[in-house]
Design a protein around this motif. Structure first.
Motif, PDB file in Angstrom:
ATOM      1  N   GLN A 150       0.823  -1.210   0.000  1.00 34.12           N
ATOM      2  CA  GLN A 150       0.000   0.000   0.000  1.00 34.12           C
ATOM      3  C   GLN A 150       0.862   1.268   0.000  1.00 34.12           C
ATOM      4  N   GLY A 151       2.000   1.202  -0.659  1.00 31.99           N
ATOM      5  CA  GLY A 151       2.882   2.363  -0.727  1.00 31.99           C
ATOM      6  C   GLY A 151       2.295   3.500  -1.535  1.00 31.99           C
ATOM      7  N   ILE A 152       1.529   3.178  -2.591  1.00 35.95           N
ATOM      8  CA  ILE A 152       0.927   4.222  -3.418  1.00 35.95           C
ATOM      9  C   ILE A 152      -0.095   5.010  -2.607  1.00 35.95           C
ATOM     10  N   ALA A 153      -0.937   4.306  -1.862  1.00 31.17           N
ATOM     11  CA  ALA A 153      -1.949   4.982  -1.051  1.00 31.17           C
ATOM     12  C   ALA A 153      -1.298   5.929  -0.044  1.00 31.17           C
ATOM     13  N   GLN A 154      -0.205   5.507   0.553  1.00 30.22           N
ATOM     14  CA  GLN A 154       0.476   6.356   1.531  1.00 30.22           C
ATOM     15  C   GLN A 154       1.044   7.607   0.872  1.00 30.22           C
ATOM     16  N   LEU A 155       1.640   7.455  -0.309  1.00 26.96           N
ATOM     17  CA  LEU A 155       2.237   8.598  -0.999  1.00 26.96           C
ATOM     18  C   LEU A 155       1.191   9.638  -1.381  1.00 26.96           C
ATOM     19  N   PHE A 156       0.054   9.170  -1.867  1.00 27.60           N
ATOM     20  CA  PHE A 156      -0.985  10.094  -2.334  1.00 27.60           C
ATOM     21  C   PHE A 156      -1.991  10.438  -1.239  1.00 27.60           C
ATOM     22  N   ASP A 157      -1.757   9.913  -0.044  1.00 24.20           N
ATOM     23  CA  ASP A 157      -2.603  10.211   1.113  1.00 24.20           C
ATOM     24  C   ASP A 157      -4.075   9.897   0.822  1.00 24.20           C
ATOM     25  N   VAL A 158      -4.296   8.657   0.344  1.00 26.32           N
ATOM     26  CA  VAL A 158      -5.659   8.184   0.089  1.00 26.32           C
ATOM     27  C   VAL A 158      -5.861   6.895   0.888  1.00 26.32           C
ATOM     28  N   PRO A 159      -7.101   6.449   1.068  1.00 25.41           N
ATOM     29  CA  PRO A 159      -7.341   5.197   1.796  1.00 25.41           C
ATOM     30  C   PRO A 159      -6.674   4.016   1.092  1.00 25.41           C
ATOM     31  N   PRO A 160      -6.427   2.919   1.814  1.00 26.76           N
ATOM     32  CA  PRO A 160      -5.818   1.735   1.212  1.00 26.76           C
ATOM     33  C   PRO A 160      -6.551   1.321  -0.063  1.00 26.76           C
ATOM     34  N   LEU A 161      -5.780   0.949  -1.081  1.00 27.03           N
ATOM     35  CA  LEU A 161      -6.359   0.642  -2.386  1.00 27.03           C
ATOM     36  C   LEU A 161      -6.923  -0.774  -2.414  1.00 27.03           C
ATOM     37  N   PRO A 162      -8.126  -0.934  -2.935  1.00 28.62           N
ATOM     38  CA  PRO A 162      -8.676  -2.272  -3.122  1.00 28.62           C
ATOM     39  C   PRO A 162      -8.219  -2.821  -4.471  1.00 28.62           C
ATOM     40  N   TYR A 163      -8.704  -4.010  -4.810  1.00 31.73           N
ATOM     41  CA  TYR A 163      -8.431  -4.567  -6.137  1.00 31.73           C
ATOM     42  C   TYR A 163      -9.421  -3.942  -7.123  1.00 31.73           C
ATOM     43  N   GLU A 164      -9.186  -2.668  -7.379  1.00 33.00           N
ATOM     44  CA  GLU A 164     -10.104  -1.886  -8.211  1.00 33.00           C
ATOM     45  C   GLU A 164      -9.368  -0.630  -8.649  1.00 33.00           C
ATOM     46  N   GLU A 165      -9.489  -0.283  -9.911  1.00 38.00           N
ATOM     47  CA  GLU A 165      -8.801   0.894 -10.439  1.00 38.00           C
ATOM     48  C   GLU A 165      -9.529   2.164  -9.995  1.00 38.00           C
ATOM     49  N   ARG A 166      -8.791   3.026  -9.301  1.00 40.19           N
ATOM     50  CA  ARG A 166      -9.391   4.252  -8.772  1.00 40.19           C
ATOM     51  C   ARG A 166      -8.538   5.460  -9.140  1.00 40.19           C
ATOM     52  N   GLN A 167      -9.212   6.556  -9.481  1.00 43.34           N
ATOM     53  CA  GLN A 167      -8.480   7.785  -9.764  1.00 43.34           C
ATOM     54  C   GLN A 167      -7.968   8.373  -8.452  1.00 43.34           C
ATOM     55  N   ILE A 168      -6.662   8.719  -8.432  1.00 45.97           N
ATOM     56  CA  ILE A 168      -6.076   9.259  -7.208  1.00 45.97           C
ATOM     57  C   ILE A 168      -5.458  10.636  -7.395  1.00 45.97           C
ATOM     58  N   ALA A 169      -5.278  11.079  -8.648  1.00 48.03           N
ATOM     59  CA  ALA A 169      -4.643  12.385  -8.865  1.00 48.03           C
ATOM     60  C   ALA A 169      -4.928  12.877 -10.280  1.00 48.03           C
ATOM     61  N   VAL A 170      -4.751  14.185 -10.448  1.00 48.84           N
ATOM     62  CA  VAL A 170      -4.851  14.824 -11.762  1.00 48.84           C
ATOM     63  C   VAL A 170      -3.546  15.567 -12.002  1.00 48.84           C
ATOM     64  N   GLY A 171      -2.967  15.395 -13.180  1.00 47.52           N
ATOM     65  CA  GLY A 171      -1.707  16.048 -13.504  1.00 47.52           C
ATOM     66  C   GLY A 171      -1.902  17.508 -13.888  1.00 47.52           C
ATOM     67  N   LEU A 172      -0.804  18.264 -13.889  1.00 45.72           N
ATOM     68  CA  LEU A 172      -0.864  19.681 -14.235  1.00 45.72           C
ATOM     69  C   LEU A 172      -1.323  19.881 -15.669  1.00 45.72           C
ATOM     70  N   GLY A 173      -1.095  18.886 -16.526  1.00 40.69           N
ATOM     71  CA  GLY A 173      -1.519  18.981 -17.919  1.00 40.69           C
ATOM     72  C   GLY A 173      -2.899  18.413 -18.162  1.00 40.69           C
ATOM     73  N   GLY A 174      -3.622  18.083 -17.109  1.00 41.67           N
ATOM     74  CA  GLY A 174      -4.982  17.587 -17.250  1.00 41.67           C
ATOM     75  C   GLY A 174      -5.101  16.084 -17.348  1.00 41.67           C
ATOM     76  N   GLY A 175      -3.979  15.373 -17.354  1.00 43.61           N
ATOM     77  CA  GLY A 175      -4.030  13.920 -17.381  1.00 43.61           C
ATOM     78  C   GLY A 175      -4.484  13.359 -16.045  1.00 43.61           C
ATOM     79  N   GLU A 176      -4.825  12.082 -16.050  1.00 40.69           N
ATOM     80  CA  GLU A 176      -5.366  11.450 -14.847  1.00 40.69           C
ATOM     81  C   GLU A 176      -4.482  10.286 -14.421  1.00 40.69           C
ATOM     82  N   VAL A 177      -4.336  10.129 -13.104  1.00 42.23           N
ATOM     83  CA  VAL A 177      -3.601   8.999 -12.545  1.00 42.23           C
ATOM     84  C   VAL A 177      -4.585   8.104 -11.808  1.00 42.23           C
ATOM     85  N   TYR A 178      -4.672   6.856 -12.261  1.00 42.12           N
ATOM     86  CA  TYR A 178      -5.453   5.829 -11.579  1.00 42.12           C
ATOM     87  C   TYR A 178      -4.480   4.888 -10.885  1.00 42.12           C
TER      88      TYR A 178
END
Length: 319
Positions: free
Chosen positions: A45-73
């Motif tokens: 769960q290192g990604i969840a800790q870095l982005f300060d979001v709840p622990p990730l399930p086995y499911e693709e979830r959006q966690i951030a938006v880039g400065l150029g408008g792209g999306e991070v799942y």
């Protein structure tokens, strides 16, 4: 597999910051307007800790938006969930797959045949990289926060891992398809290191092993590089031995620092010089590894979302 989704596999010796680099690379790609899937396969769960979001399930979830408008799942892949999904997709077992989970067959399968576990983990990445939505691919890029350098070749080289287990059949076909993806020109295996002897040597060994397995090596990322803390004049004076305690004490007389601190300041400066000498020594070794290098600074205030944006700017050439 005709793969146009870019796959970035990020590995590195434990403690070198590979999860941070993988996350920063995701932000760099999102800054270019791309839709990115950031995966982890080690259950930390290192990604969840870095982005300060709840622990990730086995499911693709959006966690951030880039400065150029792209999306991070993000997706945390575990072998049990991947196996159930695999059974549902290819064998249409549905509820029967859930029954297998209750009987412990999943733990049994991945324990007696560890190679199957890696096929399941990498297989999910394969599925995500090739998945289509409408007229195009779902993701422009997939980033895998992968196992450490010492295990990366075995983890990615799934054909060798299942060779004695499955010479024909669906598992073998899955392994063959995964290897086609892993050896594709769209795949890049990046190695993260710090400028210390053991991680650098492990990086060089990792490059040799990956190349021997015909897996595509991308960049070597020098993480946590310490900046210089002194001016060129101070550095030259320390190196020549001309910087004496009395001279430093005279400078301190014009500040609030006590003159008695002069010897400790000189000793600290000499230690800083030595650390940089060792960094330079290891950097020179890596310059002969045949792979392009990218340096990331050690950030004084630690890693948060703002720091990821800062590191992402340094990784724009990778994106």
């Amino acid at each position: 597999m005709a793969l146009s989704t870019q796959l970035h596999v990020v590995t590195g010796k434990g403690g070198t910051g590979k999860t941070t680099v993988a996350a920063a690379l995701a932000m760099a790609l999102a800054a270019k307007g791309k839709k990115v899937l950031l995966c982890e396969v080690e259950g930390r769960q290192g990604i969840a800790q870095l982005f300060d979001v709840p622990p990730l399930p086995y499911e693709e979830r959006q966690i951030a938006v880039g400065l150029g408008g792209g999306e991070v799942y993000a997706l945390a892949i575990d072998p049990e969930s991947a196996l159930l999904e695999y059974l549902a997709m290819y064998y249409r077992l549905g509820r029967a797959g859930k029954a297998l989970e209750r009987f412990g067959i999943i733990d049994f399968a991945t324990t007696i045949a560890p190679g199957v576990r890696d096929v399941l983990l990498t297989g999910k990445v394969y599925e995500a990289a090739g998945r289509r939505s409408g007229d195009g691919l779902t993701y422009d890029a997939v980033i895998m926060d992968a196992p450490p350098t010492g295990r990366i070749t075995r983890f990615l080289n799934v054909n060798a891992e299942v060779a004695g287990l499955a010479k024909v059949g669906p598992i073998r076909r899955q392994a063959d398809s995964i290897m086609e993806m892993m050896r594709s020109s769209a795949t890049h295996v990046h190695l993260v290191t710090v400028l210390e002897e053991m991680p650098v040597q492990e990086t060089i060994d990792g490059i040799a092993e990956l190349e021997s397995a015909r897996l595509p090596v991308g960049h070597v990322i020098l993480n946590l590089v310490r900046p210089s803390l002194m001016s060129d004049g101070t550095r030259e004076a320390l190196q020549s031995g001309s910087l004496k305690p009395a001279k430093v004490a005279a400078s301190l007389a014009r500040s609030s620092v006590t003159k008695a601190a002069a010897p400790a300041l000189i000793a600290g400066g000499e230690a800083n010089l030595e650390r940089h000498r060792l960094q330079d020594e290891q950097r020179e070794i890596l310059q002969d590894c045949g792979r392009p290098l990218i340096e990331l600074p050690s950030l004084r205030d630690g890693i948060d979302l703002g720091a990821l944006f800062e590191l992402a700017d340094q990784l724009r050439d990778l994106a």
